[in-house]
Design a protein around this motif. Structure first.
Motif, short mmCIF file in Angstrom:
data_model
loop_
_atom_site.label_atom_id
_atom_site.label_comp_id
_atom_site.label_asym_id
_atom_site.label_seq_id
_atom_site.Cartn_x
_atom_site.Cartn_y
_atom_site.Cartn_z
N LEU A 272 0.84 -1.20 0.00
CA LEU A 272 0.00 0.00 0.00
C LEU A 272 0.88 1.25 0.00
CD1 LEU A 272 -2.75 1.46 0.40
CD2 LEU A 272 -2.53 0.97 2.86
N SER A 273 0.68 2.12 -0.99
CA SER A 273 1.56 3.29 -1.08
C SER A 273 0.80 4.53 -1.54
CB SER A 273 2.71 3.02 -2.06
OG SER A 273 2.22 2.71 -3.36
N GLY A 274 1.41 5.66 -1.23
CA GLY A 274 0.90 6.95 -1.69
C GLY A 274 2.03 7.76 -2.27
N GLY A 275 1.82 8.38 -3.43
CA GLY A 275 2.84 9.23 -4.04
C GLY A 275 4.14 8.50 -4.30
N VAL A 276 5.25 9.15 -3.94
CA VAL A 276 6.57 8.55 -4.19
C VAL A 276 6.85 7.41 -3.22
CG1 VAL A 276 7.95 10.03 -2.65
CG2 VAL A 276 8.94 9.20 -4.83
N GLY A 277 5.94 7.17 -2.27
CA GLY A 277 6.05 6.00 -1.40
C GLY A 277 5.92 4.69 -2.17
N ILE A 278 5.65 4.79 -3.44
CA ILE A 278 5.57 3.60 -4.30
C ILE A 278 6.93 2.92 -4.44
CG2 ILE A 278 6.04 4.80 -6.49
CD1 ILE A 278 3.92 3.05 -7.80
N THR A 279 8.03 3.64 -4.20
CA THR A 279 9.35 3.12 -4.54
C THR A 279 9.72 1.82 -3.80
OG1 THR A 279 10.33 4.78 -3.06
CG2 THR A 279 10.29 5.28 -5.41
N PRO A 280 9.65 1.74 -2.47
CA PRO A 280 9.98 0.46 -1.84
C PRO A 280 8.96 -0.62 -2.15
CG PRO A 280 9.15 1.99 -0.19
CD PRO A 280 9.36 2.78 -1.45
N LEU A 365 -0.56 -9.54 5.41
CA LEU A 365 0.57 -8.76 5.90
C LEU A 365 0.66 -7.49 5.06
CD1 LEU A 365 2.91 -8.86 7.93
CD2 LEU A 365 4.28 -9.99 6.18
N VAL A 366 0.58 -6.34 5.71
CA VAL A 366 0.52 -5.06 5.01
C VAL A 366 1.84 -4.32 5.12
CG1 VAL A 366 -0.67 -2.84 4.80
CG2 VAL A 366 -1.96 -4.89 5.51
N TYR A 367 2.39 -3.90 3.97
CA TYR A 367 3.55 -3.02 3.92
C TYR A 367 3.06 -1.69 3.38
CZ TYR A 367 6.39 -7.23 4.47
OH TYR A 367 6.95 -8.40 4.94
N MET A 368 3.46 -0.60 4.04
CA MET A 368 2.89 0.70 3.69
C MET A 368 3.97 1.78 3.69
SD MET A 368 -0.31 2.59 5.60
CE MET A 368 0.44 2.47 7.23
#
Length: 409
Positions: A272-280, A365-368
């Motif tokens: 789960l990501s927002g904006g540039v948090g998509i990278t990892p 299992l959630v990675y955010m």
């Protein structure tokens, strides 16, 4: 080990640190940088101006005092900080400087309340805490150097490719200037770039998540161009990278680091990501795809619209070829073009109801990762939707913070 009396004194200061912690850390940084401006070559200036570094340190000092008799309770936080220190190049000789100015700050803020007994106790406690960090960081430096293709400080890399991924995000591909191999990494880890910007007095070091899978002959990071100003300088490095750094240029990079990594699990996974948090998240997805996805995986990404959304095609290539992966793109304000092309799955903010419908297995299992307000909102939404707190893992870009559960009214 600390004696019983010292432990009792340190614990007695917990309420004071809760009230005055940030005043102490603000004073600490002001004193230290005044007396040792060379340390500005290590610390993130933007985080200093925003107050995030001061708040993070205040939280760490508070936690150390609260758990001074059972420091193993804060080992995960200590390990996370140690990884950042190793990535930044923090060395044992820096710790006496930090200790000296932390004690001076306590004296200055607490004044007569900082009795000789309290100062003596905190001096002892700091020595124990510093030794723990120095020992852990030495093991991390050794581990980084001993890995195949590894190194322990900063190493020169060449920019081999620069790719614009969206209106605001550009990817940079780095290969070692010496032509030798590079260390592998775990999906979710980051590297530090040491940047010398023309006209700037001090070096700037920034940490960026690796956005491709491990096992390549290069490292890739993907950077959002921040709109910085003189008053709000957090855009200095990203603007330099976007506007000035060219293919063929050299830059210093530290070995991969970080504790926010994809673990072994049989559980379904949510990225789960927002904006540039998509990278990892993207690095994790690529790794899952390369090693063989064994369980249901949901890739959920929130962006303002398609103009700023990076890597949509990269993600679709993976999902189109793997039935166990499902991607959802959520646009806050889709453009006319987005609507014409049906390029997204949800309009508006992600809600707990939507999450509950999109991910049926609440034991996932959630990675955010993403901006702090996004992660705070998602943390509350995940808990409200029935996901287990212990299954939610997250990474901050910058000093560590703590996400809070929603307060019932």
């Amino acid at each position: 080990m600390l004696d019983t009396k010292t432990i009792e004194i340190i614990k007695s200061t917990v309420p004071v640190l809760e009230k005055h912690g940030e005043d102490i850390t603000k004073t600490f940084y002001n004193l230290m940088f005044t007396n040792h401006p060379e340390l500005l070559n290590i610390f993130n200036h933007a985080n200093q101006k925003q107050g995030r570094q001061q708040k993070a340190l205040a939280n760490s000092v508070y936690a150390a005092a609260k758990y001074i008799d059972q420091l193993e309770a804060i080992l995960p936080v200590v390990t996370q900080i140690a990884h950042k220190h190793r990535s930044l190049g923090v060395k044992p000789e820096h710790y006496p400087i930090v200790g000296e100015h932390l004690i001076l700050a306590i004296k200055e803020v607490l004044k007569e309340a900082a009795t000789e007994e309290i100062i003596e106790a905190w001096t002892k406690a700091y020595g124990v805490i510093a030794d723990a960090f120095i020992g852990l960081e030495k093991s991390l430096y050794d581990e980084a150097a001993q890995k195949q293709g590894g190194w322990d400080d900063f190493r020169t890399f060449s920019v081999t490719k620069k790719v614009k991924e969206s209106d605001v995000i550009t990817s940079f591909y780095f290969s070692p200037a010496d032509g030798r191999e590079i260390a592998d990494f775990l999906p979710g880890q980051y590297i530090s770039l040491k940047v010398n910007i023309p006209g700037e007095e001090y070096t700037h070091i920034r940490q960026y998540s690796l956005s491709d899978s491990p096992g390549k002959s290069y490292y890739r990071i993907s950077v959002k161009k921040e709109e910085g100003t003189n008053e709000k300088p957090e855009g200095k490095v990203s603007n330099y990278l976007h506007n000035e750094l060219k293919e063929g240029d050299h830059i210093k990079i530290s070995a991969p680091a970080g504790e926010f990594v994809l673990g072994q699990t049989n559980k379904p996974i949510v990225l789960l990501s927002g904006g540039v948090g998509i990278t990892p998240m993207l690095s994790m997805l690529h790794h899952l795809d390369a090693t063989g996805i064994q369980s249901e995986t949901k890739f959920i990404h929130a962006a303002i619209n398609g103009k700023v959304h990076a890597f949509a095609d990269e993600v679709k290539t993976i999902t189109d070829n793997n039935s166990l992966v499902k991607a959802y793109f959520c646009y806050e304000k889709p453009t006319v073009k987005d609507k014409e092309e049906m390029a997204y799955d949800k309009e508006g903010y992600i809600t707990s109801e939507w999450l509950s419908a999109a991910v049926s297995n609440k034991d996932s299992l959630v990675y955010m990762c993403g901006p702090v307000p996004f992660m705070q909102a998602m943390y509350e939404a995940l808990l409200e939707a029935g996901f287990q707190k212990e299954n939610i893992r997250y990474e901050f870009f910058g000093p560590s913070m703590e996400l809070k559960e929603a307060q019932s009214v």
